[in-house]
Write an enzyme that holds these catalytic residues in place. Structure first.
Site, short mmCIF file in Angstrom:
data_model
loop_
_atom_site.label_atom_id
_atom_site.label_comp_id
_atom_site.label_asym_id
_atom_site.label_seq_id
_atom_site.Cartn_x
_atom_site.Cartn_y
_atom_site.Cartn_z
N SER A 1 0.82 -1.21 0.00
CA SER A 1 0.00 0.00 0.00
C SER A 1 0.87 1.27 0.00
CB SER A 1 -0.95 -0.05 1.20
OG SER A 1 -1.93 0.93 1.10
N HIS B 1 -7.58 -5.54 0.17
CA HIS B 1 -6.39 -4.73 0.48
C HIS B 1 -5.57 -5.23 1.66
CE1 HIS B 1 -4.18 -1.08 -0.43
NE2 HIS B 1 -4.10 -0.82 0.85
#
Ligand SMILES: *[C@@H]1O[C@H](CO)[C@@H](O)[C@H](O)[C@H]1NC(C)=O
Length: 424
Positions: free
Chosen positions: A193, A400
């Site tokens: 990320s 995610h």
């Protein structure tokens, strides 16, 4: 789900001994802790409370703590697992170096909190690598500066940074430090990320660093966010400059610190500011989506004992700008004059991805609301590297934070990353 999660956030954060808050625990919290303790094993509860070096020691892995001072005075803490426990466990051997960088609101804990056999840091050490885990300025382990005080009242000087500074300054400083200590010329980089965003910033703005990278693995790559599906980030995007100015006005530069999540969110943000309402009701989902089938509920206290680990308001404002502007640009200071002073242009310049030349491997997934396939495709088409590949996780519901905490992260992602690294 959300309510239960929030209660655990309170419990996990209040229960962390190394970060005692000044406010006394209420009876309510005490009762909650007892209830949680009886539901989860002592082991899980202990892991929620240990700081990263102690957690690694508990599982009998070697660990070193290193501090790196940046050119602008931030003191960053790194955690190193120099060799394995069960395999590749001879000390003092030269091993390929892997630098691992966490996402926003996260820390080095991401790579060990799921435990040996699951955590990426342990797996890499067992595979024969010298593992260095960074911590970005402002998180729980890197909340220090040679002169600035992160806790200064009504003075947010410490918190004046976004992922631009993390990419331009923190990551290169840590890479240089690691190469110096190990005597190596190059290393492998794995980011999750924001740990990928920071790499793309570094590799485009300080292209000499491409030569220090053998391979870069972007787990849930975040650069373009035009198609972002995170409701919270979408909600703040139109206000991204206002959020920062309101926060500065009330003397708040830090966002979701490790200790006082609920106190801070409740007192500083959740009172009347309409802009902040979505944040208050979505704290748990800030870091991104997860797939229920990948979620190990038993580990929830451990995850919430370490995450959120803190960030600056500006990091979120910068991501919000990326959504609103549909670009990947440097931080917008909100006025033409301020941007002119900083960049010499009225609007912030874009990061020039064509300058990236290190071998890059993008690992992404179909259900990730923060690294949406269309945005990853655009990133892929603009990176300049000759060696450039992308791998879609072969489970469409993978999301995610499953890249860090997912039950099948090893099988679906890490094994491939390790295979590529060994082939380089
Ligand atoms: C979930 O976590 C617990 C505690 O670490 C572990 O014993 C269990 O095997 C995990 N479950 C799965 C499906 O990985």
């Amino acid at each position: 789900m959300l309510r239960g999660g929030l209660l655990l956030v309170i419990a996990a954060c209040v229960a962390t001994p190394a970060t005692a808050t000044s406010s006394p625990r209420s009876n309510y919290i005490q009762e909650l802790l007892v209830a949680i303790e009886s539901r989860y094993s002592n082991n899980v509860f202990e892991d929620a409370n240990l700081i990263v070096p102690d957690l690694i020691r508990k599982y009998r892995y070697p660990v070193e703590v290193h501090h790196v001072t940046t050119s602008d005075g931030y003191i960053l803490e790194m955690h190193r697992i120099p060799y394995g426990r069960d395999a590749n466990n001879a000390p003092n051997l030269k091993r390929p170096v892997i630098f691992v960088m966490h996402g926003v609101l996260c820390s080095s804990a991401d790579f060990v909190l799921m435990g040996p056999g699951s955590g990426l840091g342990y797996l890499l050490a067992e595979e024969g690598f010298d593992v260095w885990m960074g911590n970005a300025r402002g998180n729980y382990y890197s909340r220090k500066h040679v002169t600035l005080n992160p806790d200064a009242i009504l003075n947010t000087a410490f918190w004046q940074f976004s992922y631009d500074e993390i990419g331009n300054i923190d990551v290169p400083s840590m890479i240089d430090y690691v190469l110096q200590v190990t005597g190596e010329q190059k290393l492998h980089y794995i980011g999750h990320s924001q740990g990928t965003t920071a790499f793309f910033v570094m590799a485009s703005m300080r292209p000499a660093y491409n030569n220090k990278i053998i391979s870069m693995h972007a787990l849930a790559p975040v650069a373009y966010m035009a198609h972002n599906e995170n409701l919270l980030l979408q909600a703040i995007a139109p206000f991204s400059n206002d959020i920062e100015s309101i926060a500065s006005l009330v003397g708040v530069g830090e966002f979701l610190p490790h200790t006082t999540v609920m106190t801070w969110a409740g007192e500083a943000l959740c009172r009347n500011e309409v802009v902040f309402q979505p944040i208050c009701s979505n704290i748990l989902f800030l870091i991104g989506g997860w797939d229920e089938s990948q979620h190990n509920a038993t580990m929830m206290p451990v995850i919430l004992g370490h995450t959120p680990a803190g960030s600056s308001v500006k990091q979120f404002a910068h991501y919000g700008q990326g959504i609103a502007q549909k670009g990947f640009r440097r931080y917008d200071h909100g006025s033409i004059l301020a941007n002119l002073a900083k960049y010499g242009t009225a609007t912030p310049p874009s990061y020039d991805l064509s300058k990236i030349s290190a071998p890059v491997f993008l690992h992404y997934s179909k259900s990730d609301p923060l690294a949406v396939v269309a945005d990853v495709d655009r990133l892929f088409s603009e990176i300049g590297s000759k060696i450039l590949s992308r791998f879609l996780v072969p489970l469409s519901s993978f999301s995610h934070i499953d890249f860090m905490y997912g039950i099948s992260a090893k099988e679906l992602v890490y094994d491939r990353v390790i295979n590529i690294i060994k082939s380089m």
